[in-house]
Design a protein around this motif. Structure first.
Motif, PDB file in Angstrom:
ATOM      1  N   GLY A 184     -15.539  31.933  62.228  1.00  0.00           N
ATOM      2  CA  GLY A 184     -15.039  33.281  62.438  1.00  0.00           C
ATOM      3  C   GLY A 184     -14.191  33.290  63.737  1.00  0.00           C
ATOM      4  O   GLY A 184     -14.396  33.864  64.869  1.00  0.00           O
ATOM      5  N   ALA A 185     -13.583  31.937  63.938  1.00  0.00           N
ATOM      6  CA  ALA A 185     -12.784  32.004  65.385  1.00  0.00           C
ATOM      7  C   ALA A 185     -11.525  32.567  65.478  1.00  0.00           C
ATOM      8  O   ALA A 185     -10.868  33.096  64.226  1.00  0.00           O
ATOM      9  CB  ALA A 185     -12.512  30.378  65.401  1.00  0.00           C
ATOM     10  N   SER A 186     -10.853  32.952  66.491  1.00  0.00           N
ATOM     11  CA  SER A 186      -9.681  33.538  66.798  1.00  0.00           C
ATOM     12  C   SER A 186      -8.665  32.537  67.131  1.00  0.00           C
ATOM     13  O   SER A 186      -7.407  32.587  67.155  1.00  0.00           O
ATOM     14  CB  SER A 186      -9.679  34.545  67.722  1.00  0.00           C
ATOM     15  N   ARG A 187      -8.907  31.291  67.774  1.00  0.00           N
ATOM     16  CA  ARG A 187      -8.105  30.203  68.170  1.00  0.00           C
ATOM     17  C   ARG A 187      -8.686  28.966  67.946  1.00  0.00           C
ATOM     18  O   ARG A 187     -10.149  28.586  67.833  1.00  0.00           O
ATOM     19  CB  ARG A 187      -8.018  30.463  69.509  1.00  0.00           C
ATOM     20  N   THR A 188      -7.673  28.087  67.615  1.00  0.00           N
ATOM     21  CA  THR A 188      -8.426  26.667  67.200  1.00  0.00           C
ATOM     22  C   THR A 188      -7.157  25.722  67.725  1.00  0.00           C
ATOM     23  O   THR A 188      -6.071  26.013  67.708  1.00  0.00           O
ATOM     24  CB  THR A 188      -8.391  26.508  65.631  1.00  0.00           C
ATOM     25  N   GLY A 189      -8.017  24.423  68.211  1.00  0.00           N
ATOM     26  CA  GLY A 189      -6.889  23.709  68.749  1.00  0.00           C
ATOM     27  C   GLY A 189      -7.201  22.261  68.218  1.00  0.00           C
ATOM     28  O   GLY A 189      -8.223  21.913  68.185  1.00  0.00           O
ATOM     29  N   VAL A 190      -6.038  21.545  67.965  1.00  0.00           N
ATOM     30  CA  VAL A 190      -6.281  20.140  67.261  1.00  0.00           C
ATOM     31  C   VAL A 190      -5.533  19.149  68.305  1.00  0.00           C
ATOM     32  O   VAL A 190      -4.497  19.483  68.539  1.00  0.00           O
ATOM     33  CB  VAL A 190      -5.872  20.199  65.965  1.00  0.00           C
ATOM     34  N   THR A 191      -6.184  18.270  68.736  1.00  0.00           N
ATOM     35  CA  THR A 191      -5.536  17.192  69.734  1.00  0.00           C
ATOM     36  C   THR A 191      -5.680  15.851  69.182  1.00  0.00           C
ATOM     37  O   THR A 191      -6.864  15.210  68.642  1.00  0.00           O
ATOM     38  CB  THR A 191      -6.555  17.281  71.149  1.00  0.00           C
ATOM     39  N   LEU A 192      -4.506  15.087  69.126  1.00  0.00           N
ATOM     40  CA  LEU A 192      -4.438  13.718  68.535  1.00  0.00           C
ATOM     41  C   LEU A 192      -3.995  13.035  69.852  1.00  0.00           C
ATOM     42  O   LEU A 192      -2.957  13.105  70.374  1.00  0.00           O
ATOM     43  CB  LEU A 192      -3.213  13.488  67.613  1.00  0.00           C
ATOM     44  N   SER A 193      -4.943  12.011  70.215  1.00  0.00           N
ATOM     45  CA  SER A 193      -4.775  11.294  71.611  1.00  0.00           C
ATOM     46  C   SER A 193      -4.525   9.711  71.229  1.00  0.00           C
ATOM     47  O   SER A 193      -5.837   9.016  70.550  1.00  0.00           O
ATOM     48  CB  SER A 193      -5.914  11.470  72.449  1.00  0.00           C
ATOM     49  N   TYR A 194      -3.534   8.871  71.452  1.00  0.00           N
ATOM     50  CA  TYR A 194      -3.351   7.468  71.416  1.00  0.00           C
ATOM     51  C   TYR A 194      -3.938   7.151  72.700  1.00  0.00           C
ATOM     52  O   TYR A 194      -3.406   7.126  73.625  1.00  0.00           O
ATOM     53  CB  TYR A 194      -1.691   7.132  71.133  1.00  0.00           C
ATOM     54  N   MET A 195      -4.823   6.112  72.628  1.00  0.00           N
ATOM     55  CA  MET A 195      -5.713   5.746  73.708  1.00  0.00           C
ATOM     56  C   MET A 195      -5.671   4.197  73.790  1.00  0.00           C
ATOM     57  O   MET A 195      -6.990   3.663  73.727  1.00  0.00           O
ATOM     58  CB  MET A 195      -7.110   6.287  73.966  1.00  0.00           C
ATOM     59  N   GLY A 196      -4.464   3.512  73.833  1.00  0.00           N
ATOM     60  CA  GLY A 196      -4.705   1.976  73.868  1.00  0.00           C
ATOM     61  C   GLY A 196      -5.111   1.431  72.689  1.00  0.00           C
ATOM     62  O   GLY A 196      -4.421   1.402  71.542  1.00  0.00           O
ATOM     63  N   ASP A 197      -6.323   0.860  72.670  1.00  0.00           N
ATOM     64  CA  ASP A 197      -7.032   0.257  71.237  1.00  0.00           C
ATOM     65  C   ASP A 197      -7.822   1.168  70.315  1.00  0.00           C
ATOM     66  O   ASP A 197      -8.343   0.683  69.567  1.00  0.00           O
ATOM     67  CB  ASP A 197      -7.855  -0.856  71.713  1.00  0.00           C
ATOM     68  N   GLU A 198      -7.497   2.439  70.752  1.00  0.00           N
ATOM     69  CA  GLU A 198      -8.538   3.608  70.074  1.00  0.00           C
ATOM     70  C   GLU A 198      -7.382   4.519  70.065  1.00  0.00           C
ATOM     71  O   GLU A 198      -6.631   4.997  70.724  1.00  0.00           O
ATOM     72  CB  GLU A 198      -9.597   4.172  70.805  1.00  0.00           C
ATOM     73  N   ILE A 199      -8.028   5.664  69.011  1.00  0.00           N
ATOM     74  CA  ILE A 199      -6.994   6.870  68.771  1.00  0.00           C
ATOM     75  C   ILE A 199      -8.156   8.028  68.207  1.00  0.00           C
ATOM     76  O   ILE A 199      -9.151   7.582  67.656  1.00  0.00           O
ATOM     77  CB  ILE A 199      -6.177   6.624  67.494  1.00  0.00           C
ATOM     78  N   THR A 200      -7.966   8.905  68.939  1.00  0.00           N
ATOM     79  CA  THR A 200      -8.916  10.195  68.599  1.00  0.00           C
ATOM     80  C   THR A 200      -8.559  11.386  68.342  1.00  0.00           C
ATOM     81  O   THR A 200      -7.389  11.582  68.523  1.00  0.00           O
ATOM     82  CB  THR A 200      -9.601  10.473  70.300  1.00  0.00           C
ATOM     83  N   LEU A 201      -9.427  12.264  67.445  1.00  0.00           N
ATOM     84  CA  LEU A 201      -8.933  13.370  67.196  1.00  0.00           C
ATOM     85  C   LEU A 201     -10.068  14.504  67.314  1.00  0.00           C
ATOM     86  O   LEU A 201     -11.000  14.338  66.980  1.00  0.00           O
ATOM     87  CB  LEU A 201      -8.648  13.325  65.475  1.00  0.00           C
ATOM     88  N   ASP A 202      -9.594  15.353  68.053  1.00  0.00           N
ATOM     89  CA  ASP A 202     -10.366  16.445  68.449  1.00  0.00           C
ATOM     90  C   ASP A 202      -9.772  17.887  67.882  1.00  0.00           C
ATOM     91  O   ASP A 202      -8.752  18.244  67.886  1.00  0.00           O
ATOM     92  CB  ASP A 202     -10.460  16.575  69.994  1.00  0.00           C
ATOM     93  N   VAL A 203     -11.007  18.564  67.352  1.00  0.00           N
ATOM     94  CA  VAL A 203     -10.734  19.951  66.654  1.00  0.00           C
ATOM     95  C   VAL A 203     -11.689  20.698  67.410  1.00  0.00           C
ATOM     96  O   VAL A 203     -13.068  20.647  67.161  1.00  0.00           O
ATOM     97  CB  VAL A 203     -10.767  19.949  65.306  1.00  0.00           C
TER      98      VAL A 203
END
Length: 411
Positions: A333-352
């Motif tokens: 029931g959200a009004s806002r959503t953010g998706v972040t894709l981060s290249y971090m050297g030898d790792e990659i992260t996805l945040d929702v």
């Protein structure tokens, strides 16, 4: 011809050598009889030769496995050879056989006595016959006896070494036989384990493929059908025909997209969004379409230096993003959503992240036939790439899903 071993040659010598030496000694003794023997001694020597032949024919070549018979044979033969040498020194040609088989027929402590007896006979023959007739012959006999005793000791030493080598060879052969037996047993066990591993690998492959298809069906068909149902419900609730037509068009497009994704999932292909686009581009399109379909404001942010990702890494992160957005649409029931894709050297992260109603992660209901696959499916996808997935949420405080996997580049 079949090649013979050293042991077989020695066995032939012990079997037939005494006959040959006796024949040679008898022939030479007969030629030299007039120089060493009287007529009576010739007859006595002939009788002794017949006795030696009878002894040899009766016992043959005594085997080491019959110690008593071998000792008797050696003792009688040594006495007969000594008497023949007494009658004619050249019969020592036959007496020399004692040097060869004393260690074979006699126990270790008696073998040296047998060699010493043979040495006395040989020294008497070499000094001109027994008994010595003068002081010079006695001195010569003593010197030759010392020489023959030394030779006898050398023969004994060589015999001991040969016996040690024989025992070592026998022990080595026995050890090799035991090792071969253990190796055959291990091979048989390995064969059984190999068969079990094949069965387990086949079962694991089937189970893994089932899990993959279950995750793909959940991430494509289930989400697509849920979106179609939502659009159709909006059609029935829309008073404006134009708005209803827009929802119907979205449902049709979503059905086509879900059908295509289902076909790609069955064949194990990458998502269609990644076929001609990078992961950031595919995520941007996914977030935009989701926002238009749900009416929730959403934004994609990419940080770090973009790198070409391995197909499996890109597909995994895209599926996790799609599932996280689907959960947000269904439950937050959200009004806002953010998706972040981060290249971090030898790792990659996805945040929702969303600002929805949130929930208590420890109180998530168990998986059922109607749902509960989302979080487990996302965790399983991340774990297949040696990654992790964390969920942070609290009632009224929104939800954050963070996936972290190794950054494996394409090629």
């Amino acid at each position: 011809m079949t090649p013979t071993t050293v042991e077989e040659r020695w066995e032939r010598f012990f079997r037939w050598g005494p006959y040959g030496l006796l024949a040679l000694a008898t022939a030479i003794g007969a030629v030299t009889a007039e120089f060493f023997m009287t007529r009576t001694e010739v007859y006595a020597a002939g009788a002794l030769v017949l006795a030696v032949l009878a002894l040899q024919a009766w016992r043959g070549a005594p085997a080491p496995g019959h110690p008593v018979g071998g000792q008797v044979h050696f003792a009688v033969r040594t006495v007969l050879a000594a008497v023949l040498t007494w009658l004619n020194p050249l019969f020592a040609i036959y007496a020399v056989i004692g040097y060869f088989d004393a260690g074979r027929l006699l126990p270790a402590r008696r073998a040296r006595l047998g060699l010493l007896a043979t040495a006395v006979t040989m020294a008497g023959s070499q000094s001109g016959g027994l008994p010595p007739a003068s002081a010079l012959q006695w001195a010569l006999f003593a010197a030759l006896l010392v020489l023959n005793v030394c030779l006898a000791l050398v023969f004994a030493h060589l015999g001991d070494k040969e016996a040690e080598r024989t025992a070592e060879r026998a022990a080595t052969i026995a050890a090799l036989e035991r090792a071969n037996a253990r190796l055959e047993q291990a091979l048989a066990e390995n064969e059984g384990l190999h068969a079990q591993l094949l069965v387990q690998a086949r079962e694991a492959g089937v189970a893994d493929e089932r899990r993959r298809l279950a995750a793909e069906i959940h991430d494509t068909l289930a989400q697509g059908l849920a979106g179609i149902v939502a659009q159709l419900q909006a059609v029935t609730a829309a008073p404006d025909p134009r708005v209803a037509r827009e929802h119907l068009e979205r449902a049709t497009a979503l059905a086509r997209h879900s059908l295509g994704e289902a076909r790609r999932s069955v064949h194990g292909l990458a998502p269609a969004a990644l076929e001609h686009a990078t992961l950031p581009d595919a995520l941007h399109r996914t977030v935009t379409d989701w926002s238009e379909r749900t009416g929730v404001a959403a934004r994609l942010t990419v940080t770090g230096t973009e790198e070409p990702l391995h197909d499996e890494v890109a597909a995994t992160l895209l599926r996790i993003a799609e599932e996280a957005l689907a959960n947000t649409a269904r439950h937050a029931g959200a009004s806002r959503t953010g998706v972040t894709l981060s290249y971090m050297g030898d790792e990659i992260t996805l945040d929702v992240r969303d600002d929805g109603r949130g929930f208590e992660p420890a109180a998530v209901p168990p998986r059922s036939h109607t749902g509960g696959f989302g979080l487990d499916g996302m965790r399983a996808r991340a774990a297949r790439l040696a990654g992790t997935l964390c969920v942070e949420s609290e009632p009224g405080g929104g939800t954050a899903v963070s996936a972290r996997v190794p950054l494996v580049t394409h090629g």
